[in-house]
Write an enzyme that holds these catalytic residues in place. Sequence first.
Site, short mmCIF file in Angstrom:
data_model
loop_
_atom_site.label_atom_id
_atom_site.label_comp_id
_atom_site.label_asym_id
_atom_site.label_seq_id
_atom_site.Cartn_x
_atom_site.Cartn_y
_atom_site.Cartn_z
N SER A 32 41.20 48.84 40.97
CA SER A 32 41.13 48.73 39.51
C SER A 32 39.90 49.44 38.95
O SER A 32 38.77 49.19 39.37
CB SER A 32 41.08 47.25 39.09
OG SER A 32 42.26 46.59 39.47
N HIS A 63 46.45 50.44 36.57
CA HIS A 63 46.96 51.08 37.78
C HIS A 63 48.08 52.04 37.36
O HIS A 63 49.10 51.62 36.82
CB HIS A 63 47.50 50.04 38.76
CG HIS A 63 46.43 49.23 39.42
ND1 HIS A 63 46.35 49.09 40.80
CD2 HIS A 63 45.41 48.51 38.92
CE1 HIS A 63 45.31 48.32 41.09
NE2 HIS A 63 44.74 47.95 39.97
N HIS A 85 49.92 44.14 44.93
CA HIS A 85 49.20 42.91 45.21
C HIS A 85 50.17 41.77 45.54
O HIS A 85 51.27 41.70 44.99
CB HIS A 85 48.35 42.47 44.00
CG HIS A 85 47.36 43.47 43.54
ND1 HIS A 85 47.72 44.52 42.71
CD2 HIS A 85 46.03 43.59 43.76
CE1 HIS A 85 46.63 45.25 42.45
NE2 HIS A 85 45.60 44.70 43.07
N TYR A 87 49.82 38.82 44.51
CA TYR A 87 50.02 37.99 43.32
C TYR A 87 51.09 38.54 42.38
O TYR A 87 51.57 37.82 41.49
CB TYR A 87 48.71 37.77 42.56
CG TYR A 87 48.07 39.00 41.97
CD1 TYR A 87 48.61 39.64 40.86
CD2 TYR A 87 46.89 39.50 42.49
CE1 TYR A 87 48.01 40.75 40.30
CE2 TYR A 87 46.28 40.61 41.94
CZ TYR A 87 46.84 41.23 40.84
OH TYR A 87 46.24 42.34 40.30
N GLU A 88 51.47 39.80 42.54
CA GLU A 88 52.53 40.36 41.70
C GLU A 88 53.91 39.83 42.10
O GLU A 88 54.90 40.09 41.42
CB GLU A 88 52.52 41.88 41.79
CG GLU A 88 51.29 42.53 41.17
CD GLU A 88 51.28 44.04 41.37
OE1 GLU A 88 51.97 44.73 40.62
OE2 GLU A 88 50.58 44.51 42.31
N ALA A 115 37.98 46.46 43.15
CA ALA A 115 37.07 45.77 42.24
C ALA A 115 36.91 44.35 42.75
O ALA A 115 37.90 43.69 43.09
CB ALA A 115 37.65 45.77 40.82
N MET A 213 41.25 40.18 45.40
CA MET A 213 42.68 39.87 45.56
C MET A 213 43.45 41.01 46.23
O MET A 213 44.67 41.13 46.03
CB MET A 213 43.29 39.57 44.19
CG MET A 213 42.56 38.52 43.39
SD MET A 213 43.18 38.40 41.69
CE MET A 213 41.89 37.40 40.94
N SER A 214 42.77 41.83 47.01
CA SER A 214 43.45 43.00 47.59
C SER A 214 42.78 43.39 48.90
O SER A 214 42.02 42.63 49.48
CB SER A 214 43.41 44.17 46.61
OG SER A 214 42.07 44.65 46.45
N ASN A 237 32.08 42.24 38.45
CA ASN A 237 31.63 41.03 37.75
C ASN A 237 31.02 40.10 38.79
O ASN A 237 31.29 40.23 39.99
CB ASN A 237 32.80 40.33 37.05
CG ASN A 237 33.93 39.99 38.02
OD1 ASN A 237 34.81 40.82 38.26
ND2 ASN A 237 33.91 38.78 38.58
N HIS A 249 39.85 40.49 32.99
CA HIS A 249 40.18 41.78 33.61
C HIS A 249 39.57 42.95 32.84
O HIS A 249 39.29 44.01 33.42
CB HIS A 249 41.70 41.94 33.70
CG HIS A 249 42.13 43.11 34.52
ND1 HIS A 249 41.87 43.23 35.87
CD2 HIS A 249 42.81 44.25 34.18
CE1 HIS A 249 42.38 44.36 36.33
NE2 HIS A 249 42.94 45.01 35.32
#
Length: 276
Positions: A32, A63, A85, A87-88, A115, A213-214, A237, A249
């Site tokens: 990201s 993306h 991902h 989570y998708e 990220a 998350m990746s 962050n 995000h």
Amino acid sequence: MENLKEKMQEAAMYITSRIGEEPVLIGMVLGSGLGDLAEQLEDRIYISYKDVPFFPVSTVFGHKGRLVVGTLEGKRVMCMQGRFHYYEGYGMDQVVFPIQVMHALGIKDLLVTNAAGGVNTSFKVGDLMLITDHIKLIADSPMRGPNYDDLGPRFFDMTGTYDKSLMAIARKEAASLGMTLQEGIYMFFAGPSFETPAEVRAARILGSDAVGMSTVPEAIAASHMRMRVLGISCITNMAAGILQQPLNHEEVMETGELVKEGFGNLIRRVTRQWPF
């Protein structure tokens, strides 16, 4: 068509029909806010994910959802502008399918970027972190299910997932640029919610320096196929509970924009020195 190898070959054949037979040396997964590096390639060829057989479609804002193939510092590379991902809603096997297709194309080296939220309190927003190892406590695995012995063994060692020789090059090139390159352990969470302050404290106790998350599924699949991996996180962050402010995000994307020049310079230098 249920056979993974057949799917890999069909996807690889389609990509080859678009990019030609010249070998691609390095695969790059751009996280990201970091996708602009692909626009620096010379002689770029764009391939939308929706056109590649069996590829999922990236649904995350920021993306672009395409492969970009071209030349960077004299080496032919393939960049993923956007990844898939867990989570998708995709299965772990779908998340790592592009990495397996890269392997089918003959790519033996992989750069994975992301990220990440900073867990190490000595980090600051905008830092780049060399991934030296990872933690995955999620039970699901991209290698769950039938094993294809010609891709890799059923049970495989993860000790050297992140290649030491590539890490050494990254350290050297960051120093030559006068850039502070942090180092640490990346911990994988399923998302899409950001981690809670309690989860961040637990991650720190377990030895994590950054959370995200990746990346980890792709690194596992690459390790299974004996690909060399270099991993770099952008600390976009500080993780929940550290600065006592809400996470979003948009902050991730804004920080990616701020660091893209330094990130791009480092990757260009590393690519120039990449050993084959």
